[in-house]
Every structure is written in C-alpha cells, then in structure tokens.
Design an enzyme around this catalytic site. Structure first.
Site, short mmCIF file in Angstrom:
data_model
loop_
_atom_site.label_atom_id
_atom_site.label_comp_id
_atom_site.label_asym_id
_atom_site.label_seq_id
_atom_site.Cartn_x
_atom_site.Cartn_y
_atom_site.Cartn_z
N HIS A 138 0.83 -1.23 0.00
CA HIS A 138 0.00 0.00 0.00
C HIS A 138 0.86 1.27 0.00
O HIS A 138 0.66 2.15 0.83
CB HIS A 138 -0.98 0.03 1.19
CG HIS A 138 -2.00 -1.08 1.13
ND1 HIS A 138 -2.98 -1.23 2.07
CD2 HIS A 138 -2.17 -2.08 0.24
CE1 HIS A 138 -3.73 -2.29 1.77
NE2 HIS A 138 -3.25 -2.82 0.65
N GLU A 178 -13.08 1.96 -4.86
CA GLU A 178 -13.76 3.25 -4.98
C GLU A 178 -13.24 4.11 -6.13
O GLU A 178 -12.06 4.05 -6.47
CB GLU A 178 -13.58 4.06 -3.68
CG GLU A 178 -14.17 3.38 -2.47
CD GLU A 178 -14.04 4.20 -1.19
OE1 GLU A 178 -13.41 5.28 -1.23
OE2 GLU A 178 -14.60 3.75 -0.17
#
Ligand code: HEC
Length: 473
Positions: free
Chosen positions: A250, A342
């Site tokens: 990440h 998203e």
C-alpha cells in the site's frame, strides 16, 4: 414467487432463533450455517430464490438487502436475522451476495484474442501488441516526441522510441523492491518540452526499526534523462523519519499535475488506522508544488502537528489519479479491502473515511464495519463490490474513438478488466467492461495516435505487455 411460509416457520422455530455467531466469523461459514438451506450453498436458489439473478422483491439496493436480512420478509418466509447476527456480520453477507453474483455474471464474458477484433457497445476494437517484457510494468506515459516511458516495478525505467528502439535509463534511484513496493509511477512534466522534468515515485528503504526490521517510505523525486542517464535528481517529498514503516504494501502512488501543483497518493502502508491520522503521510492524497515546496493554502497547512502536504485523508490505497481535461477536477481510484473499491472525486481537506467506513470486508470474510457512510466522511462517486482491484486510469481525449470522448477508462488487476465509465454531473451513469481476460491491467493512457494504450501483466509468467486498442471502422 414461491410461498414457503410454512417451511420458514419450521426453520425459525427449530433452528434460526438459537444461532449465535462468534465475533469475526467468516462470511462463507455464516452463509452456510444460516442461509444455504434455503438459498442454496452457491446462492443459486433452492426452496428460496436465487441470490445471483439480480431479481429482487425490493429495489435491490444494499439498504434493502440489509433490511431483508435483518427484519426478514415475513409474508414470503424470509426469517429475520437481526437478533442473531450483528450489523457488521449482516454487512458481510450483503458484500458476499454482491461478490458471488458479480462473479457469476462476469464468468460469461469472453476474452478477446490479441490482434483480433472484438465488439464493445460503442466501438469495434482491434488490439496490437506494442511491447513485451519480463517484470511488472507499473506505469507508462508518453514524451512529446511520441516515445513511451515505462517503469518496471523491480526498479527499471525504460524508454521506447517511436521506431520501437528500447533503452534502459541508467542511474535511476535504488528502490525497496518488496511486496507491492518498487519503482512505481512515472509522469513527464506537462511542460516537458521547456523543462525536461520527469517525476518518479518509488518505495525507498530508509533504515531499520527498533526490532531490526527494514523500514521505508514512498519517495517522490524528479529528474531528467540525458544521454540515456537519469540526472539532476531532486527529492520532492519524503515523510518525516518517525513515520517510516516496516510493511511492504500500500505505497500508492500515482501522480497528477495541474498547473504548478503535483498531486500524489500514498497508500496506508498496511497501517490502516493511520489513514485518519493527520500526523502521518500514509492513507492520504498530498499536494505539493512541482519543485517540492508546500502550498500555503493546503487544508492543514496552519494546523499544528499535521503534515502540511496533506490534501485529503481516509484513503486506503489509491493507485489511480488523474485530472479531468476540462473541469480540472482530481479523480482517484482506490483499492478497497474485499469489496468496496472506490472512484473518488478528490476535494481539498475531505475525509474519505477509511477504515471507519467502507463498502468492503476483510479478505478472510470477517467484518470491518457495518458503516458505509458516517457524518463528516465522503462517499465514493462509484464503488465496485466485489473488488476489481482498481488501478491506473485515464480520461480518453484522443481522436480515434469518437463515441468515447471524455469517458474514463479504468484498469483492473484482479478481474483483468478494462472499464469504460461515463460520468455526468459527477455521477457514473455507465460502467461497461470493454475488455476482459488478457491480463492484469495496471495503467491506461491515451496515445498521441488516438489509440488507447494499456499495460497487461501475467503473474505466473511474470511477463508484461503494452497493448494498443485502435478503432475498427
Ligand atoms: C427459511 C428459509 C430462508 C432462510 C434460512 C433464509 N432465507 Fe432469505 N429468503 C427466503 C425467502 C422465502 C425469500 C423471499 C424470496 C423468495 O420467495 O424466494 C428470501 C429473500 C431473501 C433476500 C431477497 C430480498 C429481496 O429484496 O428480494 C435476501 C437478500 C435474502 N433472502 C438473504 C438471506 C440471507 C443472507 C440469509 C441468511 C442469513 C437468508 N436469506 C436466509 C428464505 C430464506
């Protein structure tokens, strides 16, 4: 619709009422124990209806499915589970239903063959292999002369000339190639012709922590390519030492440039709660000037103890970032956990909610939260459940595909899909899968020729390709 009130009442009396679910129980097990007897183990339907066919008694929204599971549908024989299952667990069931039905739907999509035409809703398309290489192509972009720049995640920057001659750029920064880290985004300055700057992001090893584990950060630099060498490097952003983490995933990190500003994403680096902490760089979208100075009108510039570069927070791992060619709005794609990828409109100072709100659940099927929305947190413009693993994206601005003008093309890693989104008044009004199965799509760019370039990668063989999509008239 079948009526099975009688059966349902037997179930309620003998079985369902007494069920207790251990905290954090996995959704597959919860479904098997509570739902499979009526809806079938594969959700395909048994004495109760299929949960895969998108035929609903209600409006089919997440809310109405949640209500059906929680309160039951008494006159149809669907028992109420609100007393037996927590709100969080019921949320995981909704995610699970979405996931399973989507997977059943996309299994029917055919994979096109490279160099053979295929149809989409608005255009017939041909594919052409531009280049093939071992390693993972993480990002690509064009220089004004039509050369293609691309990064290989294990730490190489390459340039392919319009004639197809490839050269590896020497002296690029050493990267911490670990997990999802390595050499990541590359972006030439919009004024490249005048200034020659090229921006790079990468994960950088910076030392060891107290338990002697390697730590690192997402580093942002710019430099120039001269005689095949990376030169004149300037460091634009490195987070303060005390925030460096020992996780290998990440990192983000995509760039977008708007006028004098450089936006970049920094994923939560595996420390999800930091996304809500304004003292740390991870879980944020940042804004700096192209030369690394920090704009004084950044939203937290004057707030004590915060990182002044932060533009937005509560972002899990955004790996797509683009500026809309007309409105100049900043758009990002963000990886959700299991469910809840998203598309966000990135607006100054806004909290996007991770991990306090999400449409997803943990990878093992246990809940994160029942909340998809809370006061003070922004909803995504669009979300994908199950996760398609959203990656790089691009607004199509080329001359070839007349009917795709201004549409947003979004790559997907896990589902190996290319999505075409039509956006109107900041809402997604169409989401078409135009390509599936060729490989993991990590980056998408409009080529000067008007073709749409995508990178594809095959994990097993560790091979990547750049593929051009062109219009068939
Ligand atoms: C006793 C049988 C039974 C059990 C157990 C059961 N259901 Fe149902 N469910 C039904 C029936 C009957 C319907 C109404 C549709 C139909 O007639 O098949 C229904 C409808 C639904 C709907 C559709 C709501 C809509 O708007 O159309 C959902 C979602 C659902 N069930 C989820 C679940 C989940 C999740 C579980 C387990 C926690 C579960 N059900 C357990 C019988 C059952």
């Amino acid at each position: 619709m079948k009526t099975i009130n009688y059966l349902a009442s037997i179930f309620i009396a003998s079985n369902v009422m007494t069920i207790t679910v251990a905290a954090n129980e996995k959704v597959e097990q919860v479904f098997k124990n509570n739902c499979a007897s009526c809806h079938g183990v594969q959700l395909q339907g048994a004495m109760a209806s299929s949960l895969l066919d998108n035929q609903w008694i209600s409006d089919g929204s997440d809310d109405s499915l949640t209500k059906a599971i929680s309160n039951g549908i008494v006159d149809r024989g669907m028992p109420a589970f609100g007393h037996a299952l927590s709100e969080e667990t019921i949320r995981t069931l909704v995610v699970y239903i979405r996931e399973t039905s989507y997977n059943a739907d996309i299994a029917k999509i055919q994979t096109p063959t490279l160099s053979k035409q295929f149809k989409t809703n608005l255009h017939n398309v041909n594919t052409r292999e531009v280049l093939s290489t071992s390693g993972i192509i993480w990002a690509m972009d064009f220089l004004p002369d039509g050369s293609l720049l691309y990064t290989l995640r294990h730490g190489e920057l390459w340039l392919q000339s319009p004639k197809g001659i490839r050269t590896k750029v020497a002296n690029t920064p050493d990267v911490w190639h670990r997990g999802q880290g390595g050499l990541l985004d590359v972006l030439p300055d919009p004024d490249y012709d005048k200034n020659g700057w090229i921006y790079l992001s990468y994960s950088k090893k910076t030392g060891k922590n107290a338990s002697n584990k390697d730590i690192g950060i997402t580093a942002i630099v710019r430099g120039k390519i001269k005689d095949g060498k990376w030169v004149e490097q300037q460091t634009l952003f490195e987070a303060p030492k005390q925030t460096h983490k020992n996780r290998g995933w990440h990192f983000g990190s995509r760039f977008a440039i708007d006028g004098p500003y450089l936006f970049f994403t920094n994923g939560d680096e595996g420390h999800q709660d930091d996304a809500q902490n304004l003292e740390t760089q991870n879980g944020k979208v940042h804004r700096i000037y192209k030369d690394g100075r920090i704009p004084k009108d950044n939203p937290f510039y004057n707030q004590k103890g915060t990182l002044k570069t932060i533009w937005t927070y509560g972002n899990r791992n955004p790996q797509g970032l683009v500026i809309h060619p007309k409105t100049r709005q900043v758009w990002s794609t963000e990886h959700g956990p299991r469910g809840g990828d998203e598309l966000n409109l990135i607006t100054k100072g806004v909290n996007y909610g991770w991990p306090k709100v999400t449409y997803g659940m943990n990878y093992d099927g246990s809940p994160i939260t029942q909340h998809t929305d809370l006061p003070g947190m922004e909803l995504p413009v669009h979300q994908w459940t199950p996760s398609i693993a959203v990656a790089g994206m691009n607004f199509y601005t080329g001359k070839q595909f007349k009917n795709w003008q201004g549409d947003l093309f979004v790559g997907s890693l896990a589902k190996k899909q290319l999505h075409r989104l039509r956006i109107k008044n900041n809402r997604v009004i169409e989401d078409e899968i135009i390509l599936k199965g060729l490989g993991r799509i990590r980056d998408v760019v409009t080529a000067p020729s008007g073709e749409l370039f995508i990178t594809i990668n095959d994990r097993q063989s560790n091979q990547s390709k750049v593929v051009a999509l062109s219009e068939v008239k």
